[in-house]
Scaffold this motif. Structure first.
Motif, PDB file in Angstrom:
ATOM      1  N   VAL A 133       0.870  -1.161   0.000  1.00 53.63           N
ATOM      2  CA  VAL A 133       0.000   0.000   0.000  1.00 53.63           C
ATOM      3  C   VAL A 133       0.916   1.223   0.000  1.00 53.63           C
ATOM      4  CG1 VAL A 133      -0.232   0.068   2.516  1.00 53.63           C
ATOM      5  CG2 VAL A 133      -1.981   1.125   1.092  1.00 53.63           C
ATOM      6  N   GLU A 134       0.543   2.259  -0.747  1.00 51.27           N
ATOM      7  CA  GLU A 134       1.348   3.479  -0.765  1.00 51.27           C
ATOM      8  C   GLU A 134       1.213   4.176   0.594  1.00 51.27           C
ATOM      9  OE1 GLU A 134       0.047   5.725  -4.158  1.00 51.27           O
ATOM     10  OE2 GLU A 134       1.196   4.452  -5.520  1.00 51.27           O
ATOM     11  N   LEU A 135       2.302   4.781   1.040  1.00 49.94           N
ATOM     12  CA  LEU A 135       2.355   5.370   2.370  1.00 49.94           C
ATOM     13  C   LEU A 135       1.230   6.378   2.609  1.00 49.94           C
ATOM     14  CD1 LEU A 135       3.704   5.758   5.094  1.00 49.94           C
ATOM     15  CD2 LEU A 135       5.350   7.287   3.997  1.00 49.94           C
ATOM     16  N   ASN A 136       1.006   7.288   1.675  1.00 51.20           N
ATOM     17  CA  ASN A 136      -0.038   8.298   1.882  1.00 51.20           C
ATOM     18  C   ASN A 136      -1.422   7.656   1.990  1.00 51.20           C
ATOM     19  OD1 ASN A 136       0.190   7.801  -1.008  1.00 51.20           O
ATOM     20  ND2 ASN A 136      -1.225   9.486  -1.284  1.00 51.20           N
ATOM     21  N   GLN A 137      -1.657   6.583   1.247  1.00 49.72           N
ATOM     22  CA  GLN A 137      -2.941   5.889   1.313  1.00 49.72           C
ATOM     23  C   GLN A 137      -3.079   5.124   2.630  1.00 49.72           C
ATOM     24  OE1 GLN A 137      -5.576   6.115  -0.813  1.00 49.72           O
ATOM     25  NE2 GLN A 137      -4.356   7.748  -1.715  1.00 49.72           N
ATOM     26  N   LEU A 138      -1.999   4.568   3.129  1.00 49.31           N
ATOM     27  CA  LEU A 138      -2.035   3.870   4.414  1.00 49.31           C
ATOM     28  C   LEU A 138      -2.459   4.824   5.528  1.00 49.31           C
ATOM     29  CD1 LEU A 138      -1.487   1.452   6.271  1.00 49.31           C
ATOM     30  CD2 LEU A 138       0.895   2.203   6.369  1.00 49.31           C
ATOM     31  N   LEU A 139      -1.912   6.025   5.520  1.00 50.11           N
ATOM     32  CA  LEU A 139      -2.275   7.009   6.539  1.00 50.11           C
ATOM     33  C   LEU A 139      -3.765   7.316   6.482  1.00 50.11           C
ATOM     34  CD1 LEU A 139       0.792   9.373   6.148  1.00 50.11           C
ATOM     35  CD2 LEU A 139       0.380   7.744   8.007  1.00 50.11           C
ATOM     36  N   LYS A 140      -4.304   7.402   5.271  1.00 51.24           N
ATOM     37  CA  LYS A 140      -5.738   7.658   5.105  1.00 51.24           C
ATOM     38  C   LYS A 140      -6.558   6.454   5.552  1.00 51.24           C
ATOM     39  CE  LYS A 140      -8.350   7.365   1.264  1.00 51.24           C
ATOM     40  NZ  LYS A 140      -8.756   7.584  -0.109  1.00 51.24           N
ATOM     41  N   LEU A 141      -6.192   5.265   5.096  1.00 51.99           N
ATOM     42  CA  LEU A 141      -6.948   4.053   5.418  1.00 51.99           C
ATOM     43  C   LEU A 141      -6.926   3.737   6.912  1.00 51.99           C
ATOM     44  CD1 LEU A 141      -5.826   1.855   2.396  1.00 51.99           C
ATOM     45  CD2 LEU A 141      -8.092   2.867   2.746  1.00 51.99           C
ATOM     46  N   ALA A 142      -5.854   4.120   7.587  1.00 46.18           N
ATOM     47  CA  ALA A 142      -5.744   3.887   9.029  1.00 46.18           C
ATOM     48  C   ALA A 142      -6.475   4.959   9.838  1.00 46.18           C
ATOM     49  CB  ALA A 142      -4.276   3.830   9.436  1.00 46.18           C
ATOM     50  N   GLY A 143      -7.015   5.968   9.151  1.00 48.07           N
ATOM     51  CA  GLY A 143      -7.782   7.004   9.828  1.00 48.07           C
ATOM     52  C   GLY A 143      -6.947   8.112  10.454  1.00 48.07           C
ATOM     53  N   LEU A 144      -5.695   8.242  10.027  1.00 51.85           N
ATOM     54  CA  LEU A 144      -4.824   9.267  10.604  1.00 51.85           C
ATOM     55  C   LEU A 144      -4.887  10.597   9.859  1.00 51.85           C
ATOM     56  CD1 LEU A 144      -1.757   7.031  11.446  1.00 51.85           C
ATOM     57  CD2 LEU A 144      -3.608   7.780  12.947  1.00 51.85           C
ATOM     58  N   CYS A 145      -5.557  10.609   8.709  1.00 52.51           N
ATOM     59  CA  CYS A 145      -5.785  11.843   7.966  1.00 52.51           C
ATOM     60  C   CYS A 145      -7.039  11.644   7.117  1.00 52.51           C
ATOM     61  CB  CYS A 145      -4.582  12.226   7.110  1.00 52.51           C
ATOM     62  SG  CYS A 145      -4.150  11.013   5.859  1.00 52.51           S
ATOM     63  N   ASP A 146      -7.561  12.742   6.575  1.00 49.18           N
ATOM     64  CA  ASP A 146      -8.836  12.693   5.854  1.00 49.18           C
ATOM     65  C   ASP A 146      -8.719  12.300   4.388  1.00 49.18           C
ATOM     66  OD1 ASP A 146     -10.221  13.428   8.130  1.00 49.18           O
ATOM     67  OD2 ASP A 146     -10.011  15.565   7.703  1.00 49.18           O
ATOM     68  N   SER A 147      -7.533  12.469   3.794  1.00 52.59           N
ATOM     69  CA  SER A 147      -7.389  12.184   2.366  1.00 52.59           C
ATOM     70  C   SER A 147      -5.956  11.787   2.049  1.00 52.59           C
ATOM     71  CB  SER A 147      -7.755  13.433   1.549  1.00 52.59           C
ATOM     72  OG  SER A 147      -6.789  14.454   1.772  1.00 52.59           O
ATOM     73  N   GLY A 148      -5.773  11.254   0.849  1.00 52.35           N
ATOM     74  CA  GLY A 148      -4.428  10.915   0.400  1.00 52.35           C
ATOM     75  C   GLY A 148      -3.557  12.154   0.302  1.00 52.35           C
ATOM     76  N   GLY A 149      -4.174  13.276  -0.087  1.00 54.06           N
ATOM     77  CA  GLY A 149      -3.428  14.535  -0.175  1.00 54.06           C
ATOM     78  C   GLY A 149      -2.934  14.996   1.182  1.00 54.06           C
ATOM     79  N   ALA A 150      -3.772  14.835   2.204  1.00 54.56           N
ATOM     80  CA  ALA A 150      -3.362  15.183   3.559  1.00 54.56           C
ATOM     81  C   ALA A 150      -2.240  14.262   4.021  1.00 54.56           C
ATOM     82  CB  ALA A 150      -4.551  15.104   4.507  1.00 54.56           C
TER      83      ALA A 150
END
Length: 71
Positions: A13-30
């Protein structure tokens, strides 16, 4: 420290998407912004590649949260 076990359903999984999927940010851009600011560590080292591939067995940390990636 807060721990999250993330179940991987593919090779990576791409790092930015992991952060989103784990609920640590609202979007891939964030997620990309978090990485660009140097707020994310992968296996203990600061990671600046926003879309680096995270695979099972790796650990991602931001703030007081650690994500353990499982297969």
């Amino acid at each position: 420290m807060h721990h999250i076990d993330f179940q991987l359903d593919r090779d990576y999984v791409e790092l930015n998407q992991l952060l989103k999927l784990a609920g640590l940010c609202d979007s891939g851009g964030a997620g990309k912004a978090m990485v660009a600011e140097g707020l994310v560590r992968v296996d203990g080292a600061v990671e600046l590649r926003k879309t680096c591939k995270i695979r099972a067995g790796q650990t991602v940390q931001t703030g007081d949260t650690e994500i353990r990636v499982r297969d």
